[in-house]
Motif scaffolding. Sequence first.
Motif, mmCIF file in Angstrom:
data_model
loop_
_atom_site.group_PDB
_atom_site.id
_atom_site.type_symbol
_atom_site.label_atom_id
_atom_site.label_comp_id
_atom_site.label_asym_id
_atom_site.label_seq_id
_atom_site.Cartn_x
_atom_site.Cartn_y
_atom_site.Cartn_z
ATOM 1 N N ARG A 160 -74.955 -30.088 -74.973
ATOM 2 C CA ARG A 160 -75.648 -30.938 -74.006
ATOM 3 C C ARG A 160 -77.164 -30.811 -74.151
ATOM 4 N NH1 ARG A 160 -70.714 -29.847 -72.542
ATOM 5 N NH2 ARG A 160 -69.602 -30.936 -70.883
ATOM 6 N N LEU A 161 -77.662 -29.592 -74.348
ATOM 7 C CA LEU A 161 -79.108 -29.402 -74.505
ATOM 8 C C LEU A 161 -79.601 -30.153 -75.746
ATOM 9 C CD1 LEU A 161 -79.266 -25.581 -73.696
ATOM 10 C CD2 LEU A 161 -80.216 -27.410 -72.276
ATOM 11 N N GLN A 204 -72.366 -21.105 -66.702
ATOM 12 C CA GLN A 204 -71.654 -22.114 -65.898
ATOM 13 C C GLN A 204 -72.614 -22.833 -64.962
ATOM 14 O OE1 GLN A 204 -68.149 -22.876 -66.150
ATOM 15 N NE2 GLN A 204 -68.989 -24.666 -65.108
ATOM 16 N N LEU A 205 -73.542 -22.088 -64.367
ATOM 17 C CA LEU A 205 -74.544 -22.705 -63.500
ATOM 18 C C LEU A 205 -75.366 -23.729 -64.284
ATOM 19 C CD1 LEU A 205 -76.104 -22.844 -60.792
ATOM 20 C CD2 LEU A 205 -77.423 -20.847 -61.548
ATOM 21 N N CYS A 207 -75.467 -27.865 -63.896
ATOM 22 C CA CYS A 207 -76.728 -28.607 -63.784
ATOM 23 C C CYS A 207 -76.764 -29.742 -64.802
ATOM 24 C CB CYS A 207 -77.906 -27.659 -64.008
ATOM 25 S SG CYS A 207 -79.510 -28.477 -64.123
ATOM 26 N N LEU A 208 -76.411 -29.434 -66.039
ATOM 27 C CA LEU A 208 -76.459 -30.440 -67.102
ATOM 28 C C LEU A 208 -75.443 -31.552 -66.860
ATOM 29 C CD1 LEU A 208 -76.873 -27.981 -70.108
ATOM 30 C CD2 LEU A 208 -78.587 -29.622 -69.305
ATOM 31 N N ASP A 209 -74.372 -31.227 -66.148
ATOM 32 C CA ASP A 209 -73.350 -32.230 -65.835
ATOM 33 C C ASP A 209 -73.583 -32.907 -64.486
ATOM 34 O OD1 ASP A 209 -72.113 -31.846 -68.228
ATOM 35 O OD2 ASP A 209 -70.517 -30.564 -67.453
ATOM 36 N N GLY A 210 -74.765 -32.646 -63.897
ATOM 37 C CA GLY A 210 -75.120 -33.326 -62.652
ATOM 38 C C GLY A 210 -74.301 -32.889 -61.461
ATOM 39 N N LYS A 211 -73.816 -31.657 -61.498
ATOM 40 C CA LYS A 211 -72.944 -31.181 -60.414
ATOM 41 C C LYS A 211 -73.662 -30.312 -59.383
ATOM 42 C CE LYS A 211 -68.718 -31.311 -63.224
ATOM 43 N NZ LYS A 211 -67.732 -30.482 -63.945
ATOM 44 N N LEU A 212 -74.974 -30.161 -59.519
ATOM 45 C CA LEU A 212 -75.696 -29.326 -58.541
ATOM 46 C C LEU A 212 -76.312 -30.206 -57.451
ATOM 47 C CD1 LEU A 212 -77.541 -26.673 -60.709
ATOM 48 C CD2 LEU A 212 -75.299 -26.545 -59.649
#
Lengths: 168, 168
Positions: free
Chosen positions: A20-21, A158-159, A163-168
Motif C-alpha cells: 500500500r505504501l 495493523q494500526l 490507517c492505509l485502508d481508511g479504517k481509522l
Amino acid sequence: MTSPDSSPETLPLEAQVGERLRARGLTLAVAESSTGGLIAERLTDISGSSAYVIGGVVAYADSVKERLLGVQGEMLRAHGAVSTPVAQQMAEGARTLLGTDLAISVTGIAGPTGGTTTKPVGLHFVGLSAAEGAWVRRHVFAGDRRSVRQAAADAALQLLLDCLDGKL
Amino acid sequence: MTSPDSSPETLPLEAQVGERLRARGLTLAVAESSTGGLIAERLTDISGSSAYVIGGVVAYADSVKERLLGVQGEMLRAHGAVSTPVAQQMAEGARTLLGTDLAISVTGIAGPTGGTTTKPVGLHFVGLSAAEGAWVRRHVFAGDRRSVRQAAADAALQLLLDCLDGKL
C-alpha cells in the motif's frame, strides 16, 4: 487500496503495508522502544522496501525518546514511558525527525521482568502519526518476551494497515 | 536451547557482547542500514539489555545517514553508501548522537537486487567506534537476503566482541 491480483490477507503485515505504501508513494518511519528494532527489521526484510522505509529510531533508553524523538520529560515523569502520550509523541517525533508521511511507534513492557500492578508485563501502546492526526492503541499481550515483542510489532503494523485502508 | 553448563562461546554473539558490556558498565549504540534494525532487535531480545543498549538509528535512506548520523554528503557521493568511510562515519555518528561508550554500524547490499560489478550483492562494511578510535571490516556474504543480513549482523557483533576482548 487492495491489490487486484493477490490476496493481501495471506501476506505478512509488513508486506501488506509495503504494497500500500509503495502504490501510494508514501514514506514511513519507525520509533521503537520495547520491540527494539523488530518492526524496522520486518519491514526491511522485504526487498525493495527502501522505496518507502526511510528509517527509524530505536529509543530504548528514555534519554533517546527525549533527545531524538522530542518526547517531553514531563510526560515521561507524569505518565511513564509506557503510556498513551509517550507513544503518540514518539510517533510524531519520528515523523518530524525523518520527514516522512507516516510514522509508527511502540512502547511497552516485553518482560519477563519490569511489570507492576498497574502496568503488567505485556502492556503496550502502539502509535501512528500522519498529516491528519495521531492514533494510539493499548494492548496487553500474553506470552514470553519474544512472543510479546512479535505481537506488539503486529499491533503497530495493523494500526498502520487500518490507517492505509481508511479504517481509522 | 542452551545447555546448563554452556560456556560463553556457545552463546549467541549478542549474549556474549551483552555479558561483557554489562560486566564493564559500558553502553552501546547501533547504526544500521542494510540490516534494517536486525542488530538492535537481536541485542534487545535479551532481557535486561536496557542496562547497556541505549538505542539505535536505522539509517535506511542516505538522507538519514547524513542528517542524523552526520555522514558527509561528499563521502556518500565519492565512495557510495556501501564503503569504508561511510561505515566509519555511521559508527562515529551513532556514538556521538546517542552519547555511548561504543557504537557499531553496518552498511551493505543485502540483495537480491542492487549489486554492481564493483559492489556485488553481499558486500558489507561493518564499523565500530570507541573512545580509542574506529575500525571497519569488509565482508562479502553469500546466500539469500535473510542469510546475508544475519551474517552482516554477526560480523558487526563479532567486531564488537573482538574489541571487548582486546583483540583489535
